[in-house]
Structures are given as C-alpha cells and as structure tokens.
Design a protein around this motif. Structure first.
Motif, mmCIF file in Angstrom:
data_model
loop_
_atom_site.group_PDB
_atom_site.id
_atom_site.type_symbol
_atom_site.label_atom_id
_atom_site.label_comp_id
_atom_site.label_asym_id
_atom_site.label_seq_id
_atom_site.Cartn_x
_atom_site.Cartn_y
_atom_site.Cartn_z
ATOM 1 N N GLU A 1 -54.335 -34.759 -12.055
ATOM 2 C CA GLU A 1 -54.962 -35.114 -10.773
ATOM 3 C C GLU A 1 -56.236 -35.925 -11.005
ATOM 4 O OE1 GLU A 1 -54.963 -31.851 -7.579
ATOM 5 O OE2 GLU A 1 -54.667 -30.743 -9.462
ATOM 6 N N ARG A 2 -57.040 -35.485 -11.984
ATOM 7 C CA ARG A 2 -58.288 -36.188 -12.309
ATOM 8 C C ARG A 2 -57.996 -37.608 -12.763
ATOM 9 N NH1 ARG A 2 -59.781 -31.960 -15.136
ATOM 10 N NH2 ARG A 2 -59.470 -33.009 -17.138
ATOM 11 N N LEU A 3 -57.011 -37.737 -13.638
ATOM 12 C CA LEU A 3 -56.667 -39.057 -14.165
ATOM 13 C C LEU A 3 -56.248 -39.997 -13.033
ATOM 14 C CD1 LEU A 3 -54.679 -38.070 -17.384
ATOM 15 C CD2 LEU A 3 -57.106 -38.632 -17.169
ATOM 16 N N LYS B 1 -57.165 -39.799 -9.894
ATOM 17 C CA LYS B 1 -58.356 -40.119 -9.100
ATOM 18 C C LYS B 1 -59.273 -41.108 -9.827
ATOM 19 C CE LYS B 1 -58.409 -36.161 -6.130
ATOM 20 N NZ LYS B 1 -59.188 -35.535 -5.113
ATOM 21 N N ILE B 2 -59.374 -40.952 -11.147
ATOM 22 C CA ILE B 2 -60.208 -41.884 -11.926
ATOM 23 C C ILE B 2 -59.658 -43.295 -11.803
ATOM 24 C CG2 ILE B 2 -60.902 -42.546 -14.266
ATOM 25 C CD1 ILE B 2 -61.062 -39.480 -14.892
ATOM 26 N N VAL B 3 -58.358 -43.451 -11.976
ATOM 27 C CA VAL B 3 -57.745 -44.786 -11.870
ATOM 28 C C VAL B 3 -57.908 -45.335 -10.456
ATOM 29 C CG1 VAL B 3 -55.572 -46.083 -11.992
ATOM 30 C CG2 VAL B 3 -56.128 -44.412 -13.768
ATOM 31 N N GLU B 4 -57.753 -44.478 -9.478
ATOM 32 C CA GLU B 4 -57.926 -44.882 -8.080
ATOM 33 C C GLU B 4 -59.353 -45.392 -7.838
ATOM 34 O OE1 GLU B 4 -57.655 -41.787 -4.904
ATOM 35 O OE2 GLU B 4 -55.748 -42.812 -4.466
ATOM 36 N N LEU B 5 -60.345 -44.660 -8.340
ATOM 37 C CA LEU B 5 -61.749 -45.085 -8.222
ATOM 38 C C LEU B 5 -62.005 -46.372 -8.992
ATOM 39 C CD1 LEU B 5 -63.722 -41.732 -8.543
ATOM 40 C CD2 LEU B 5 -63.800 -43.319 -6.616
ATOM 41 N N LEU B 6 -61.403 -46.460 -10.152
ATOM 42 C CA LEU B 6 -61.595 -47.631 -11.000
ATOM 43 C C LEU B 6 -61.082 -48.900 -10.326
ATOM 44 C CD1 LEU B 6 -62.759 -48.235 -13.762
ATOM 45 C CD2 LEU B 6 -60.512 -47.825 -14.747
ATOM 46 N N GLU B 7 -60.024 -48.783 -9.561
ATOM 47 C CA GLU B 7 -59.491 -49.947 -8.843
ATOM 48 C C GLU B 7 -60.501 -50.478 -7.824
ATOM 49 O OE1 GLU B 7 -55.724 -48.544 -7.424
ATOM 50 O OE2 GLU B 7 -54.754 -48.917 -9.361
ATOM 51 N N MET C 1 -66.295 -36.444 -10.952
ATOM 52 C CA MET C 1 -65.236 -35.438 -11.115
ATOM 53 C C MET C 1 -65.783 -34.034 -11.324
ATOM 54 S SD MET C 1 -62.396 -37.033 -10.828
ATOM 55 C CE MET C 1 -62.752 -38.525 -9.966
ATOM 56 N N GLY C 2 -67.097 -33.920 -11.577
ATOM 57 C CA GLY C 2 -67.692 -32.600 -11.794
ATOM 58 C C GLY C 2 -67.187 -31.941 -13.069
ATOM 59 N N VAL C 3 -67.087 -32.744 -14.131
ATOM 60 C CA VAL C 3 -66.596 -32.229 -15.413
ATOM 61 C C VAL C 3 -67.647 -32.443 -16.497
ATOM 62 C CG1 VAL C 3 -64.158 -32.585 -14.843
ATOM 63 C CG2 VAL C 3 -65.438 -34.425 -15.952
ATOM 64 N N SER C 4 -67.420 -31.852 -17.653
ATOM 65 C CA SER C 4 -68.339 -32.033 -18.780
ATOM 66 C C SER C 4 -68.108 -33.402 -19.418
ATOM 67 C CB SER C 4 -68.118 -30.936 -19.818
ATOM 68 O OG SER C 4 -66.852 -31.132 -20.441
ATOM 69 N N ARG C 5 -69.054 -33.820 -20.265
ATOM 70 C CA ARG C 5 -68.907 -35.086 -21.006
ATOM 71 C C ARG C 5 -67.678 -35.050 -21.905
ATOM 72 N NH1 ARG C 5 -72.221 -38.793 -20.380
ATOM 73 N NH2 ARG C 5 -72.627 -40.147 -22.125
ATOM 74 N N ASP D 1 -60.409 -37.406 -20.993
ATOM 75 C CA ASP D 1 -59.695 -38.141 -19.930
ATOM 76 C C ASP D 1 -59.654 -39.633 -20.240
ATOM 77 O OD1 ASP D 1 -59.322 -35.752 -18.608
ATOM 78 O OD2 ASP D 1 -60.802 -36.153 -17.023
ATOM 79 N N ILE D 2 -60.772 -40.162 -20.700
ATOM 80 C CA ILE D 2 -60.843 -41.592 -21.045
ATOM 81 C C ILE D 2 -59.853 -41.907 -22.171
ATOM 82 C CG2 ILE D 2 -62.309 -43.327 -22.161
ATOM 83 C CD1 ILE D 2 -64.656 -42.177 -20.490
ATOM 84 N N ILE D 3 -59.824 -41.067 -23.180
ATOM 85 C CA ILE D 3 -58.918 -41.281 -24.311
ATOM 86 C C ILE D 3 -57.463 -41.256 -23.848
ATOM 87 C CG2 ILE D 3 -58.048 -40.229 -26.454
ATOM 88 C CD1 ILE D 3 -61.030 -39.404 -26.987
ATOM 89 N N LYS D 4 -57.127 -40.298 -23.014
ATOM 90 C CA LYS D 4 -55.741 -40.191 -22.525
ATOM 91 C C LYS D 4 -55.371 -41.415 -21.683
ATOM 92 C CE LYS D 4 -52.342 -37.062 -20.749
ATOM 93 N NZ LYS D 4 -52.004 -35.682 -20.519
#
Length: 151
Positions: free
Chosen positions: A5-7, A9-15, A29-33, A39-42
């Motif tokens: 789900e995060r991934l 949303k990240i791509v959606e925001l990135l667009e 996303m309210g997540v740790s570094r 997530d970035i690596i994946k």
C-alpha cells in the motif's frame, strides 16, 4: 499500512511531485528512515522509480530518438555556434572521439584537420574524410532506424 500500500501511495505522490526525498517519505508515510530506504530500494529494483542522492524520481519515459534527418536541420545556428566554440578547444594533433549527435556533426565541418578522429557516426566519418582528416571508425551495428523518418 502494509508495504505494498505504501509503495503504491509513494508512486502516486511521485507522479504529482516528480521527485521525493527520503525525508519526504518518512514524513508523508509516517515511517522510519530505514523503512523508507527499504521502500525506495524495492521500488527501484522494480523499475518504478530511479534512486537519486537522497531520494527518488520517476524514470524518464522511454523516448524514441527523433529522426536524425529531422534533427540535423533543427537549431542549426545554435549548433554552428557551439561547433565554433568547441573547435577552439581542439589542438593540433589531438586525438578526438566525435560522437553521433547532430551538434557534433557541425563540429566535423570546422575542427582542425590534423587531428586523429574516432567516430561511430558514418555521417561524421564522411565529412572528416572529405576534409582529409585521419579518421578511425568505431565498429558496431548500423542503426538503420535512426536514419529513417517514421510516419
């Protein structure tokens, strides 16, 4: 929130944003570094994003190269100005690689004739040969499509 789900949303925001930092992902996303990095690596491994220093961006859409025959007549005056500046950077007896762009083609018309030239462009080689330069052709497969205009 699950990683998938995060991934998404990240791509959606990135667009919308075109690029995001790791910190943007942490805050949005309210997540740790560490989670943001995973997530970035994946996303990068999947090819959906490109990693940058400190963040991500969308990959540039694969673009078909414009027809060489069309590009050669585009922005001619600018290319000639660039060629005239570049020729002054080339000295007698220099060894030069002249790549296959239309801007470099104009440099072939004005560069010093006593250089040792290398090129992968048949157009460059032809001009350099007419000017009696020492020319070395770099091998490879001829790209027929770059010479044709597609309709």
């Amino acid at each position: 929130m699950f990683q998938e789900e995060r991934l998404y949303k990240i791509v959606e925001l990135l667009e919308k944003e075109k690029s995001m930092t790791t910190q943007d992902i942490v805050e949005t996303m309210g997540v740790s570094r560490d989670t943001a990095r995973r997530d970035i690596i994946k996303l990068a491994k999947s090819g959906k994003v490109v990693r940058t220093h400190g963040g991500i961006t969308l990959p540039q859409a694969a673009r078909l190269p414009e027809c060489y025959k069309l590009r050669i007549n585009d922005k001619v005056e600018e290319k000639k100005r660039i060629a005239n500046v570049a020729k002054d950077l080339i000295r007698s007896k220099d060894v030069c690689y002249l790549e296959a762009s239309t801007a470099v083609l104009y440099l072939c018309y004005v560069c010093p004739t006593d250089i040792e030239a290398y090129s992968n462009s048949l157009n460059n080689v032809s001009i350099l040969d007419q000017r009696r330069c020492s020319v070395n052709i770099i091998g490879g497969k001829l790209n027929h499509d770059n010479k044709k205009c597609q309709s």
